[in-house]
Design an enzyme around this catalytic site. Structure first.
Site, PDB file in Angstrom:
ATOM      1  N   HIS A  56       0.784  -1.232  -0.130  1.00 56.03           N
ATOM      2  CA  HIS A  56      -0.153   0.037  -0.161  1.00 56.03           C
ATOM      3  C   HIS A  56       0.897   1.316   0.037  1.00 56.03           C
ATOM      4  O   HIS A  56       0.457   2.344  -0.550  1.00 56.03           O
ATOM      5  CB  HIS A  56      -0.918   0.107   1.308  1.00 56.03           C
ATOM      6  CG  HIS A  56      -2.003   1.183   1.357  1.00 56.03           C
ATOM      7  ND1 HIS A  56      -1.372   2.347   2.005  1.00 56.03           N
ATOM      8  CD2 HIS A  56      -3.000   1.271   0.879  1.00 56.03           C
ATOM      9  CE1 HIS A  56      -2.347   3.178   2.057  1.00 56.03           C
ATOM     10  NE2 HIS A  56      -3.332   2.939   1.165  1.00 56.03           N
ATOM     11  N   CYS A  81       0.117  -5.048 -15.817  1.00 57.40           N
ATOM     12  CA  CYS A  81      -0.433  -3.728 -15.037  1.00 57.40           C
ATOM     13  C   CYS A  81       0.411  -4.060 -13.580  1.00 57.40           C
ATOM     14  O   CYS A  81       0.358  -3.113 -12.798  1.00 57.40           O
ATOM     15  CB  CYS A  81      -1.723  -3.533 -14.838  1.00 57.40           C
ATOM     16  SG  CYS A  81      -2.793  -4.892 -14.029  1.00 57.40           S
TER      17      CYS A  81
HETATM   18  C1  PEP Z   1      -0.845  -7.404  -9.470  1.00 57.01           C
HETATM   19  O1  PEP Z   1      -1.278  -8.285  -8.731  1.00 57.01           O
HETATM   20  O2  PEP Z   1       0.018  -7.250 -10.070  1.00 57.01           O
HETATM   21  C2  PEP Z   1      -1.822  -6.208  -9.395  1.00 57.01           C
HETATM   22  C3  PEP Z   1      -1.515  -5.167 -10.392  1.00 57.01           C
HETATM   23  O3  PEP Z   1      -2.644  -5.920  -8.511  1.00 57.01           O
HETATM   24  P1  PEP Z   1      -2.627  -5.480  -6.721  1.00 57.01           P
HETATM   25  O4  PEP Z   1      -1.085  -5.206  -7.007  1.00 57.01           O
HETATM   26  O5  PEP Z   1      -3.591  -4.530  -6.720  1.00 57.01           O
HETATM   27  O6  PEP Z   1      -2.910  -6.773  -6.301  1.00 57.01           O
END
Ligand code: PEP
Ligand code: MG
Length: 756
Positions: free
Chosen positions: A397, A707
């Site tokens: 976070h 992403c």
């Molecule tokens: C991931 O898991 O790479 C992602 C982009 O989602 P988060 O970091 O929000 O779990």
């Protein structure tokens, strides 16, 4: 204009000749005229190219083929480009023109090896930048090869990328010409690039990167080069970093180049002598003064002779704020080392946040220190000049929110809350993840507000790979859009929802669903309004149960041993229909208002049935699902392994959530600093899953993207582009460098293919 000769030598080129010789030709001509040591070259002018089109009789047919092409239809674009390029290559260069070219070539020397470079130009906009759109051919020798290379450069004016770029920029194909620079190839013993001024801060420090062999090794990123800094004010070399240079690129016979290992004794030796650094910096200054703009210059050295090969304006950012941590190194006592989660340097007084009660103590400019941050802490994080945490990795976070706020952050320092004291002055380097005692670099410290104001320049480079951006906080939307990204590849709505302070269930129980829907709708809309018409993929809620617990309504959240493996993502939404419906209602509002660029991405999907069920539920809620863009995150190994089944189930796109994909493939908790060094994004198992899914998606024509944090790592992106990924979504601070990496990799792929 029409009596412009076919050939101009560099020394003959004047400023007014830009429309005839293009930006590159003009730049070399000008550099020659101000006394920079440019290798001998002549330019086959744009008028010669026009005469070629007219005298061979292909002009009308060529432009007719280009008329009305739908550049958004990649099949049509590619077919048209192939046809037009074939047409250009199908005819013979007119006799007179051929004679003029070969005569000039002869004047250069006996069968010289040359580089043949395209230099495109628009009549009405002579300095329009078409850099990188057309081809360059190196190591050309002999009449026949030279003529073919020139003709190939002409043809490359009609490559798919070039046609697309012109259409997007509003250029009429008929008004764009191409000149070709034929330049003696310098077999450099050492070479590199230099920035006449600091490319980020604009300070008058010339940064020189140097390595052995041809400059391609530095430009392509194949080698970590030596780095020298020359202060143009004091006229001193102020910094030097001698890298371990393992490989060099050398000519391979008469054509092409090859990568070879650098001999042992040169691997750690300095490439440049002081004298050479000083001379190069002098040339950089001449170029910058002449062009009245900081320059990005390619140079090379053979024996004692320095050559300047190219000079162009620096297209990256200029900001008063130093984002690099380099300057503070070695100057202070390092108190803590963690992971550099958000770049930038800041100095301030420590405030330790043990619990929510301490949040009000954080004032503007403080350094906020916590075990880990959570959504409750975002208002305090906004005020902080920098953030330090004990726990967490690059995807926790604190890391995500700091990057979006543009606030320097070091995470996973293990003991910041124990070692640091309230009120203590520290300096943090958010790129390297270091915390220094005291005010290490007062003069150049950026405060959080300055850092937050930092935005990358709009992208100048067009890449075939879409370069998108990740957004979590609506307030970051403007900065995200200012990167010039091709869309949003991940909009995480949980930060927005968690920021409301009440769980979705609270809104349902208290009959305040509309309030929730409106909050969600307006947060997403804020982002979409900054990305007019560009794709924005909004991810449905993916908050682990422990993140909901501190919120109003969170008392009812189940206690889970391992929330990362628990009731999150689409699994929860499929079982909590009313929570899913609230989100879908917000999406519907946007679609109804004409935001057709809104795509929905489902997180933590492990089986195609879950995608089918989610789609079915959306249909039930009144969404015309067949006409909406719906896709999945690939973040559980099962979704990569079953990618064919997902494609059959009708996904419109797939995006690698590598933060989770890595943790679930390797059984490494992504937020646990004790195993952080085992969290390996490039682990062969992870790469194998990604490669497989990319290939299957490509085959099926389904957009495959990334992403996760790995999409902000240039090395990983190089591999992803080589492997065939269609788009990459990076953090705001990384978009520019990722775009450059993608462009470089694409060029290399094309160059390698051309050399085959
Ligand atoms: C991931 O898991 O790479 C992602 C982009 O989602 P988060 O970091 O929000 O779990
Ligand atoms: Mg994830």
């Amino acid at each position: 204009m029409s009596n412009m000769p076919d050939i101009l030598w560099l020394a003959e080129i004047k400023k007014e000749d830009i429309p005839s010789v293009g930006g590159k030709g003009a730049s070399l001509g000008e550099m020659t005229s101000v006394g920079l040591p440019v290798p001998p070259a002549f330019v086959v002018t744009a008028q010669a190219f026009r005469r070629f089109l007219v005298e061979t009789g292909i002009e009308d047919e060529l432009f007719k083929k280009l008329e009305g092409v739908d550049v958004e239809d990649s099949d049509v674009l590619e077919t048209t480009a192939q046809r037009v390029m074939k047409l250009v290559m199908s005819v013979k260069i007119p006799k007179k023109l051929e004679e003029n070219i070969l005569l000039s070539y002869k004047k250069m020397g006996d069968n010289e090896v040359v580089a043949v470079r395209s230099s495109a130009t628009a009549e009405d906009l002579p300095d329009a930048s078409f850099a990188g759109q057309q081809e360059t051919y190196l190591n050309i020798r002999g009449d026949e090869d030279l003529l073919v290379a020139i003709q190939k450069c002409w043809a490359s004016l009609y490559g798919a990328r070039a046609i697309y770029y012109r259409a997007k920029q509003g250029f009429d194909d008929r008004s764009v010409d191409i000149a070709v620079v034929v330049q003696k190839l310098v077999y450099s013993e050492k070479a590199g690039v230099m920035f006449s001024s600091h490319p980020v801060t604009g300070e008058s420090s010339t940064i020189i990167e140097a390595s052995w062999g041809l400059g391609e090794a530095v430009v392509s990123g194949a080698v970590s080069p030596d780095n020298y800094v020359f202060d143009q004010n004091s006229k001193h070399i102020v910094d030097r970093y001698i890298a371990n240079k393992i490989v060099e690129i050398v000519p391979d016979g008469s054509k092409g180049t090859k990568e070879v290992e650098v001999s042992k004794e040169r691997q750690n030796a300095t490439v440049l002598s002081d004298n050479e650094i000083i001379k190069l910096a002098k040339f950089a200054k001449i170029a910058e003064d002449h062009y009245e703009n900081p320059q990005d210059i390619e140079w090379s050295i053979v024996g004692d002779t320095i050559y300047i090969l190219q000079s162009r304006p620096i297209t990256t950012i200029t900001s008063k704020t130093s984002k690099k941590g380099k300057d503070v190194h070695g100057e202070g006592n390092i108190l803590l080392e963690g992971q550099g989660a958000s770049p930038g340097i800041a100095t301030g007084a420590v405030v330790i946040v043990h619990s929510v009660k301490d949040l009000s103590k954080v004032k503007d400019g403080n350094i906020m220190v916590a075990k880990m941050t959570d959504p409750d802490m975002v208002p305090a994080m906004r005020k902080a000049a920098a953030i330090i945490t004990d726990e967490g990795g690059m995807t926790c976070h604190a890391a995500i929110v700091s990057r979006e706020l543009g606030t320097p952050a070091a995470v996973g320092t293990k003991k910041a809350t124990q070692i640091l004291k309230d009120g203590q002055i520290v300096t943090i380097d958010g790129e390297k993840g270091l915390v220094f005692e005291g005010d290490v670099k007062r003069a150049e410290e950026p405060q959080a507000q300055q850092a937050a104001g930092f935005i990358s320049a709009p992208a100048q480079i067009i890449t075939a790979t879409s370069i998108k951006v990740n957004v979590s906080l609506p307030e970051a939307a403007k900065r995200a859009a200012a990167t010039g990204a091709d869309g949003v590849g991940l909009l995480r709505i949980e930060h927005l929802i968690l920021g409301l302070g009440k769980t979705p269930n609270w809104y349902i129980i208290n009959k305040k669903e509309d309030e929730f829907i409106n909050e969600l709708y307006s947060g997403i809309k804020t982002v979409m309004d900054e990305f007019n018409g560009k794709p924005v993929w909004v991810r449905t809620l993916d908050a682990p149960t422990d993140e909901f617990r501190n919120m109003k309504g969170g008392e009812d959240e189940p206690e889970e041993h391992n929330p990362m493996l628990g009731w999150r993502g689409i699994r929860r939404d499929l079982q909590s229909k009313s929570q899913f419906r609230l989100q879908v209602e917000a999406f519907k509002k946007l679609w109804n208002e004409g935001y057709d660029n809104l795509g929905i991405m489902f997180p933590l999907v492990g089986h195609p049935d879950e995608f089918i069920a989610a789609k079915g539920m959306m249909k039930e809620f009144g969404v015309d699902v067949e006409n909406k863009t719906l896709g999945i995150m690939v973040e559980i190994p099962s979704s990569a392994i079953l990618i064919d089944d997902f494609i059959s189930a009708g996904i419109n796109f797939a995006s690698f959530g590598t933060n989770d994909l890595i943790q679930y493939t390797l059984a490494i908790d992504r937020n646990n600093q004790n195993v952080a060094d085992m969290y390996r994004p490039k682990h062969p198992a992870v790469l194998k899953l990604i490669e497989y899914a990319i290939k299957r998606c490509r085959k099926a024509g389904v957009e495959c993207s990334i992403c996760g944090q790995a999409g902000s790592d240039p090395e990983m992106v190089k591999w992803l582009v080589e492997t065939g990924i269609a788009s990459v979504s990076a953090n705001i601070d990384a978009v520019q460098k990722i775009r450059e990496t993608a462009a470089r990799t694409e060029k290399k792929i094309i160059l390698d293919a051309a050399r085959k």
